[in-house]
Design a protein around this motif. Structure first.
Motif, mmCIF file in Angstrom:
data_model
loop_
_atom_site.group_PDB
_atom_site.id
_atom_site.type_symbol
_atom_site.label_atom_id
_atom_site.label_comp_id
_atom_site.label_asym_id
_atom_site.label_seq_id
_atom_site.Cartn_x
_atom_site.Cartn_y
_atom_site.Cartn_z
ATOM 1 N N LYS A 384 0.833 -1.216 0.000
ATOM 2 C CA LYS A 384 0.000 0.000 0.000
ATOM 3 C C LYS A 384 0.856 1.251 0.000
ATOM 4 C CE LYS A 384 -4.551 -1.053 1.481
ATOM 5 N NZ LYS A 384 -5.328 -1.820 2.451
ATOM 6 N N LYS A 385 2.014 1.167 0.659
ATOM 7 C CA LYS A 385 2.822 2.375 0.819
ATOM 8 C C LYS A 385 4.087 2.350 -0.043
ATOM 9 C CE LYS A 385 0.898 4.203 4.856
ATOM 10 N NZ LYS A 385 -0.344 4.529 4.145
ATOM 11 N N VAL A 386 4.150 1.412 -0.953
ATOM 12 C CA VAL A 386 5.351 1.324 -1.787
ATOM 13 C C VAL A 386 5.372 2.490 -2.773
ATOM 14 C CG1 VAL A 386 6.531 -0.063 -3.528
ATOM 15 C CG2 VAL A 386 5.480 -1.176 -1.555
ATOM 16 N N SER A 387 6.544 3.097 -2.932
ATOM 17 C CA SER A 387 6.624 4.273 -3.793
ATOM 18 C C SER A 387 7.835 4.204 -4.722
ATOM 19 C CB SER A 387 6.723 5.533 -2.936
ATOM 20 O OG SER A 387 7.994 5.572 -2.309
ATOM 21 N N GLU B 285 2.159 9.798 -2.408
ATOM 22 C CA GLU B 285 2.071 8.336 -2.307
ATOM 23 C C GLU B 285 2.877 7.651 -3.416
ATOM 24 O OE1 GLU B 285 -1.980 6.541 -2.134
ATOM 25 O OE2 GLU B 285 -1.280 5.397 -3.876
ATOM 26 N N LEU B 286 2.772 8.174 -4.632
ATOM 27 C CA LEU B 286 3.425 7.513 -5.756
ATOM 28 C C LEU B 286 4.928 7.802 -5.780
ATOM 29 C CD1 LEU B 286 2.931 5.726 -8.234
ATOM 30 C CD2 LEU B 286 2.556 7.789 -9.579
ATOM 31 N N ILE B 287 5.298 9.051 -5.524
ATOM 32 C CA ILE B 287 6.729 9.388 -5.591
ATOM 33 C C ILE B 287 7.450 8.974 -4.316
ATOM 34 C CG2 ILE B 287 8.409 11.240 -5.995
ATOM 35 C CD1 ILE B 287 6.279 12.781 -7.482
ATOM 36 N N GLY B 288 6.756 9.081 -3.180
ATOM 37 C CA GLY B 288 7.384 8.662 -1.924
ATOM 38 C C GLY B 288 8.041 9.799 -1.172
ATOM 39 N N VAL B 289 7.937 11.013 -1.716
ATOM 40 C CA VAL B 289 8.384 12.191 -0.978
ATOM 41 C C VAL B 289 7.229 13.200 -1.055
ATOM 42 C CG1 VAL B 289 10.839 11.896 -1.393
ATOM 43 C CG2 VAL B 289 9.473 13.149 -3.061
ATOM 44 N N GLU B 290 7.253 14.209 -0.213
ATOM 45 C CA GLU B 290 6.153 15.172 -0.207
ATOM 46 C C GLU B 290 6.635 16.536 -0.663
ATOM 47 O OE1 GLU B 290 3.564 15.242 3.234
ATOM 48 O OE2 GLU B 290 3.869 13.092 3.495
ATOM 49 N N PRO B 291 6.580 16.770 -1.978
ATOM 50 C CA PRO B 291 6.995 18.087 -2.454
ATOM 51 C C PRO B 291 5.913 19.122 -2.132
ATOM 52 C CG PRO B 291 6.171 16.774 -4.280
ATOM 53 C CD PRO B 291 6.068 15.903 -3.065
ATOM 54 N N ASP B 292 6.316 20.400 -2.151
ATOM 55 C CA ASP B 292 5.334 21.467 -2.014
ATOM 56 C C ASP B 292 4.387 21.388 -3.209
ATOM 57 O OD1 ASP B 292 4.836 24.343 -0.659
ATOM 58 O OD2 ASP B 292 4.497 24.424 -2.833
ATOM 59 N N PHE B 293 3.107 21.196 -2.928
ATOM 60 C CA PHE B 293 2.141 20.898 -3.993
ATOM 61 C C PHE B 293 2.070 22.030 -5.018
ATOM 62 C CE2 PHE B 293 -2.497 20.098 -5.214
ATOM 63 C CZ PHE B 293 -2.175 19.079 -6.079
ATOM 64 N N ARG B 294 1.967 23.269 -4.529
ATOM 65 C CA ARG B 294 1.830 24.407 -5.442
ATOM 66 C C ARG B 294 3.082 24.580 -6.304
ATOM 67 N NH1 ARG B 294 -2.387 27.999 -4.643
ATOM 68 N NH2 ARG B 294 -3.823 27.153 -3.104
ATOM 69 N N GLU B 295 4.205 24.442 -5.646
ATOM 70 C CA GLU B 295 5.469 24.567 -6.366
ATOM 71 C C GLU B 295 5.578 23.478 -7.446
ATOM 72 O OE1 GLU B 295 8.644 26.162 -4.820
ATOM 73 O OE2 GLU B 295 9.901 25.479 -6.487
ATOM 74 N N ALA B 296 5.209 22.269 -7.040
ATOM 75 C CA ALA B 296 5.260 21.148 -7.980
ATOM 76 C C ALA B 296 4.364 21.419 -9.178
ATOM 77 C CB ALA B 296 4.843 19.862 -7.272
ATOM 78 N N LEU B 297 3.194 21.982 -8.917
ATOM 79 C CA LEU B 297 2.260 22.270 -10.011
ATOM 80 C C LEU B 297 2.815 23.360 -10.921
ATOM 81 C CD1 LEU B 297 -1.072 22.208 -7.994
ATOM 82 C CD2 LEU B 297 -0.373 20.563 -9.726
ATOM 83 N N ARG B 298 3.436 24.369 -10.311
ATOM 84 C CA ARG B 298 4.018 25.441 -11.122
ATOM 85 C C ARG B 298 5.017 24.866 -12.128
ATOM 86 N NH1 ARG B 298 3.481 28.920 -7.084
ATOM 87 N NH2 ARG B 298 5.389 28.314 -6.000
ATOM 88 N N VAL B 326 -0.380 11.065 -22.226
ATOM 89 C CA VAL B 326 -0.938 11.230 -20.880
ATOM 90 C C VAL B 326 -2.284 10.519 -20.802
ATOM 91 C CG1 VAL B 326 -1.797 12.890 -19.188
ATOM 92 C CG2 VAL B 326 0.292 13.379 -20.491
ATOM 93 N N ILE B 327 -2.348 9.501 -19.970
ATOM 94 C CA ILE B 327 -3.570 8.713 -19.837
ATOM 95 C C ILE B 327 -4.316 9.086 -18.564
ATOM 96 C CG2 ILE B 327 -4.494 6.379 -19.563
ATOM 97 C CD1 ILE B 327 -2.105 5.407 -21.282
ATOM 98 N N ASP B 328 -3.593 9.195 -17.474
ATOM 99 C CA ASP B 328 -4.272 9.536 -16.217
ATOM 100 C C ASP B 328 -3.341 10.363 -15.335
ATOM 101 O OD1 ASP B 328 -2.489 7.774 -14.960
ATOM 102 O OD2 ASP B 328 -3.895 6.104 -15.091
ATOM 103 N N GLU B 329 -3.757 10.612 -14.098
ATOM 104 C CA GLU B 329 -3.012 11.537 -13.243
ATOM 105 C C GLU B 329 -1.587 11.058 -12.971
ATOM 106 O OE1 GLU B 329 -5.134 10.289 -9.098
ATOM 107 O OE2 GLU B 329 -4.050 12.179 -8.990
ATOM 108 N N ASP B 330 -1.363 9.736 -12.994
ATOM 109 C CA ASP B 330 -0.007 9.238 -12.735
ATOM 110 C C ASP B 330 0.985 9.710 -13.800
ATOM 111 O OD1 ASP B 330 -1.037 8.061 -10.529
ATOM 112 O OD2 ASP B 330 -0.828 5.985 -11.220
ATOM 113 N N ASP B 331 0.488 9.902 -15.024
ATOM 114 C CA ASP B 331 1.370 10.415 -16.077
ATOM 115 C C ASP B 331 1.797 11.842 -15.765
ATOM 116 O OD1 ASP B 331 1.322 8.265 -18.309
ATOM 117 O OD2 ASP B 331 -0.769 8.478 -17.729
ATOM 118 N N VAL B 332 0.848 12.622 -15.218
ATOM 119 C CA VAL B 332 1.173 14.003 -14.841
ATOM 120 C C VAL B 332 2.147 13.973 -13.662
ATOM 121 C CG1 VAL B 332 0.229 16.224 -14.107
ATOM 122 C CG2 VAL B 332 -1.120 14.715 -15.617
#
Lengths: 503, 552
Positions: A384-387, B285-298, B326-332
């Motif tokens: 679940k938490k794999v990244s 969740e997908l990348i495994g780190v928590e970037p600043d969301f707004r900055e990442a979007l910019r 680009v198929i879904d949000e994971d591509d973005v």
């Protein structure tokens, strides 16, 4: 060793024993000279002969005493004190300056006056020396004793100790005393009684069973080995070095908590491509890129649901009419990712890590960098938490374990992963080379396999290239050699010996 | 992966500024482009398969300009054209057509050759070599609407690049393209694009007409795709349209399709751009780190996206029409990860929840190797792919073959390890003039019946006094060391092996392998001068027995 038996000695001991017998007793220096060796080289041999009761070894210290240059002068001439007395006898008194006319050196004058004063034979007053009355006898005794000593050592004398009587002449530097030490070997009774039963032993290159059985090791001499001679290699029966390297990788994966799985080499396109969301029109599925198996698949049961789901996702997200018959064709798997996908389908959701190291096939003509059959290490981390971070960390860990050093990552593209990455490591000769491809399996891969809400890090590493680096092999075909001489001589990679754990 | 060639002066022209190649290395890496070579004024690179938009100078320049901040992404003016195409009589085996019009472009030889390159790369990479989709471009001003896509039995026109008119038979047999693609059309049922005054546009998917050709004088371009896969067609058309658009156009028109299936909305929706919701939670969740969301979007602007709206935990992102990958949000999210720089994404590998375990086949194989080394056998490896003629010479009749082999000597899948082991033995004995030799191999075989993979171990003993005993004692020691009690039974009919000198190996009453002496006939064939005893034991079978015994 009974008294009537022969005494068998190795060649050098034999020569030494013979020399000693000749003289009855001899110093080590004499023996050495006789057999053409240096004294220090035969000391062990003497000890050995003594251990065997053939000789007695004694050590002796002696002194060699002889006249010094000065001593030799006074043997012939007057002693300085005699010269002074003689002059006083005729003149009554002498000034110091007059003493110089006697032909004595300053040292001699000083010595003469010192001695005569000590003996009480003279007095000194106001720059003049006067003879003392009634002191003649004591002085005459002293001079006689000195003369006797000089006479005694007029030719050199060897003594066990330095006599007390020589103290005065020694103090005055009229004699020289030198200490000497020597080793003396004397034939024992045993040796003498066996003098005609001495037998010269042999020089041995190979220990024979006889030597061991008869305990005759003391009577042989081992031939010194010439270590400068180029040695042949011993013949060896070996495991194949490539299998060893693959097993080393296997061990690394086990140490990272992965379970090993396997899958078939003849594979449905479904598992090799379709389930990986690779469009049926993707160039990688053409006959230039895939070996097709000349056999129709029989009835396949149990995969109806996954076929349906995979087809649905292809139609929906890739936008074309997906053909289930293509998915049911047989190919030789082009990668081991088929095994990862099968595992996901069989196990479904959960927290697990699996890997496989196995052979894959691609149409190619063998050359130094290509083969139609090679190995991949495929693996997945499911949870679940794999990244993506876990994937990158896995690559870093794997590279460390393989001794490949730092990993550099670049974005990459694979139809079944998002994000996708290619990891590069530095090759000693080729610079940065790509060896670590992977990514996070797409939802379009996971959902038809029954995984929702789970992330899967996946990769498929071409391990032949890594094996080539580890084994310092430049031609991929050499990994698959069946030449026993090559197999015999290829060294175990440093990394496998443990260098990997240091990096 | 397609290899694309562009001119740097063309890139500079499209970007409106000189672009230094040195400044591009990170940018090209971010776009997943691999530079193959830089020569004088041309840049040759490998584009990722899914970035169709990067198959020509137009898309490359667009992407570079955003990356370098030379330009900011914009939305495009897309409208439905008042012109239309009639597909009511389209061939049933190639039923669909889609068209767009791009006006006011400036073309020259380089621009035309770039568009041609794009067309060709797309045909090969995504269009099933024209079977699924074929692309055509025409000078709009050389034809009169409406245009018809219809099935014809015959037609006469001047094919592109030819000076004379030809009928279809001539086109299919005399032109290169005709010969190359005639298998895609059905005799007498030819697809044709023709205008209202019978001027031929093209005979898709084979060849265009010379009469409607795009030249450096062309200002308004008509682009068509025909084929069988509407969604794919729309994507391809969007990519080509957006490339042509970069040559100075201000607007795009989508041509309605009448008569057949009206699928023009597919391409219209594609060209207006799609909107994807990106959740902050999914990013971390997908990348495994928590970037600043707004900055990442910019940062996404550098990848051509436009941020429509941002909330605390989610954003709506506009995906440009040419980003058909680009198929879904994971591509973005991948583009967010790339903008973070993969090399800066660090942390720990989460610890495993289970211990690592080897596969039983490998565990047993490792012990098997140890035992055979102890018995004096050297390990060899051979390929699974082998020579069918060699197998046949050793009287192997059942094995799996490859349909499309590259070399005949690697076109069969070994059903047994024995042929390989014997060949390795013979090679070494002859190469080194050996008096005796023992070799073994552990590897996979493919069962011609079930097509399944089986792991086996096979060994061979060579020497002037070798007999069956050497094979039997080796197998006995081997199996007993592994804790199995073997039984040997006479067996007949193994072609390679002498009947009187062969044995079937059984464990717990189950057949697991064979031992035997090679028939002199085959010793002769293998150019061996002394006898050989061989064995082959199924490790898969041993593991099966092992698992069974562990369970009871």
């Amino acid at each position: 060793m009974s008294s009537l038996q022969e005494i068998k000695l190795p060649p050098r001991l034999y020569a030494i024993a013979k020399a000693i017998l000749k003289f009855g007793a001899a110093t080590a220096a004499e023996i050495a000279r006789l057999i053409g060796k240096r004294e220090q080289d035969i000391m062990r041999d003497l000890a050995e002969l003594e251990r065997r009761n053939l000789i007695k070894v004694s050590r002796r210290t002696y002194f060699k005493i002889e006249l010094s240059e000065l001593g030799r002068k006074y043997l012939i001439n007057l002693l300085p004190e005699e010269a002074v007395l003689k002059e006083l006898a005729s003149r009554g008194s002498l000034s110091f300056s007059a003493l110089k006319d006697l032909g004595l050196s300053e040292n001699e004058i000083e010595a003469a006056i010192g001695i005569l004063k000590t003996l009480g034979a003279i007095k000194v007053s106001r720059g003049h020396i006067y003879l003392v009355e009634n002191a003649g006898q004591k002085t005459a005794d002293y001079i006689q004793k000195v003369r006797e000593e000089l006479q005694k050592y007029s030719t050199s004398v060897i003594l066990a100790e330095v006599p007390d009587s020589s103290r005065e002449v020694r103090r005055r530097g009229l004699i020289s005393v030198r200490e000497h030490r020597e080793v003396i070997a004397e034939a024992s009774e045993l040796l003498m009684s066996h003098s005609d039963r001495l037998v010269e032993g042999e020089i041995v290159t190979v220990i024979t069973p006889e030597i061991i059985k008869l305990e005759s090791w003391d009577s042989i001499e081992f031939k010194p080995f010439d270590l400068s001679v180029e040695l042949p290699r011993a013949s060896i029966v070996r495991k194949h070095f490539f299998t060893d390297v693959l097993n080393y990788m296997r061990e690394l994966m086990l140490s990272l908590g992965f379970e090993e799985v396997k899958g078939p080499h003849v594979e449905l396109e479904l598992w090799n491509f379709d389930a990986l969301f690779v469009s049926q029109h993707h160039p990688a599925r053409r006959s230039t890129d895939v070996y097709f198996v000349d056999r129709e698949v029989g009835k396949v049961t149990g995969i109806e649901s996954v076929l349906e789901a995979v087809g649905r996702f292809h139609r929906e997200f890739r936008g074309y009419i997906w053909d289930p018959n293509i998915a049911l064709r047989l190919v030789l798997r082009t990668h081991c990712t088929s095994v990862s996908v099968r595992t996901l389908w069989e196990r479904g959701p959960g927290e697990y890590r699996v890997f496989t190291i196995d052979r894959v096939f691609r149409p190619d003509t063998p050359d130094p960098t290509h083969l139609m059959e090679f190995h991949q290490l495929d693996g997945i981390i499911v949870g679940k938490k794999v990244s993506f971070k876990d994937l990158l960390q896995f690559f870093r860990e794997f590279a460390r374990g393989m001794g490949l050093g730092e990993v550099r990552f670049k974005p990459a593209y694979f139809p079944f992963t998002e994000p996708s990455v290619e990891g590069y490591v530095k090759h000693p000769k080729l610079g940065w080379i790509e060896v670590l491809p992977g990514g996070m399996f797409r939802k379009q891969v996971l959902e038809p396999l029954g995984l929702r809400g789970y992330n899967v890090a996946a990769w498929g590493i071409g391990v032949d290239r890594i094996a080539m680096i580890l084994l310092d092999v430049n031609d991929i075909r050499d990994l698959y050699t069946d030449d026993i001489r090559e197999i015999e001589k290829t060294a175990i990679p440093r990394v496998a010996l443990g260098a990997g754990s240091l990096s | 992966m397609p290899v694309v060639s562009v001119r740097l002066w063309d890139v500079a022209r499209l970007a409106g500024t000189q672009v230094e190649l040195e400044a591009l290395s990170t940018v090209l890496s971010n776009l997943k482009l691999e530079v193959e070579k830089v020569e004088a004024d041309s840049l040759v690179y490998e584009a990722p398969h899914d970035r169709l938009d990067l198959y020509s100078a137009e898309g490359l320049t667009r992407a570079i300009s955003y990356q370098l901040g030379i330009k900011k992404p914009v939305k495009y003016a897309v409208s439905k054209s008042s012109l239309y195409v009639d597909s009511s009589r389209a061939p049933s085996y190639r039923p669909h057509v889609l068209m767009t019009i791009v006006r006011d472009v400036k073309l020259d030889d380089e621009a035309i050759s770039q568009i041609f390159q794009l067309q060709e790369k797309l045909h090969i990479s995504h269009c099933g070599d024209r079977e699924l989709v074929s692309i055509g471009l025409y000078d709009l001003d050389k034809l009169s609407f409406p245009v018809y896509y219809r099935e014809v039995t015959s037609v006469v026109f001047r094919p592109l690049g030819y000076s004379r008119v030809m009928n279809i038979t001539e086109i299919l047999s005399e032109t290169d393209k005709g010969r190359e693609y005639r298998h895609l059309v059905k005799e007498g049922l030819y697809p044709l694009l023709v205008d209202s005054e019978d001027v031929v546009l093209s005979l898709p998917p084979i060849i265009n007409s010379e009469d409607t050709r795009v030249t450096d004088k062309t200002k308004n371009v008509l682009i068509d795709v025909t084929g069988t896969e509407p969604t794919l067609m729309a994507s391809i058309l969007a990519v080509v349209t957006m490339a042509v658009y970069e040559r100075g156009a201000k607007s795009i028109e989508v041509v309605p399709v009448v008569g057949g299936t009206a699928i023009e909305d597919l391409v219209f929706n594609m060209l207006t751009g799609r909107k994807i919701s990106v959740k902050a939670g999914r990013v971390s969740e997908l990348i495994g780190v928590e970037p600043d969301f707004r900055e990442a979007l910019r940062n996404l602007e550098k990848y051509g996206y436009i941020i429509e709206s941002i909330e605390e935990d989610r954003a709506i992102v506009w995906v440009p029409p040419y980003r058909v990958d680009v198929i879904d949000e994971d591509d973005v999210i991948e583009d967010i990860a790339i903008s973070l720089d993969y090399n800066r994404i660090t942390g720990i590998l989460e610890p495993p929840t289970h211990r690592g375990t080897p596969h039983l086949l490998e565990t047993v194989s490792r012990y098997a190797r140890d035992i055979l080394i102890g018995l004096g056998f050297t390990e060899v490896v051979n390929f699974i792919l082998t020579d069918p003629d060699y197998l046949a010479a050793l009287r192997y009749t059942k094995f799996i073959s490859i349909k499309n082999p590259k070399m005949r000597v690697y076109s069969a899948l070994r059903p047994s390890l024995l042929p390989g082991v014997l060949r390795s033995l013979s090679k070494n004995v002859r190469r080194y003039g050996l008096q005796d030799l023992k070799v073994f191999e552990i590897g996979d075989t493919v069962d011609p019946g079930t097509l399944a993979t089986f792991k086996a171990v096979s060994g061979a003993v060579y020497g002037p006094s070798t007999t069956l005993t050497d094979g039997l004692t080796a197998v006995r020691t081997f199996l007993e060391t592994l804790g199995f009690k073997p039984q040997f039974k006479g067996v007949n009919g193994l072609e390679l092996i002498i009947d009187e000198r062969s044995a079937a190996v059984e464990v717990s009453g189950e057949f697991i392998g064979i031992v035997g002496e090679i028939h002199p006939k085959y010793l002769k064939y293998l150019e061996l001068e002394a006898p050989v005893a061989v064995f082959e034991i199924s490790i898969s079978k041993l593991v099966e027995l092992l698992v069974r015994s562990l369970r009871t």
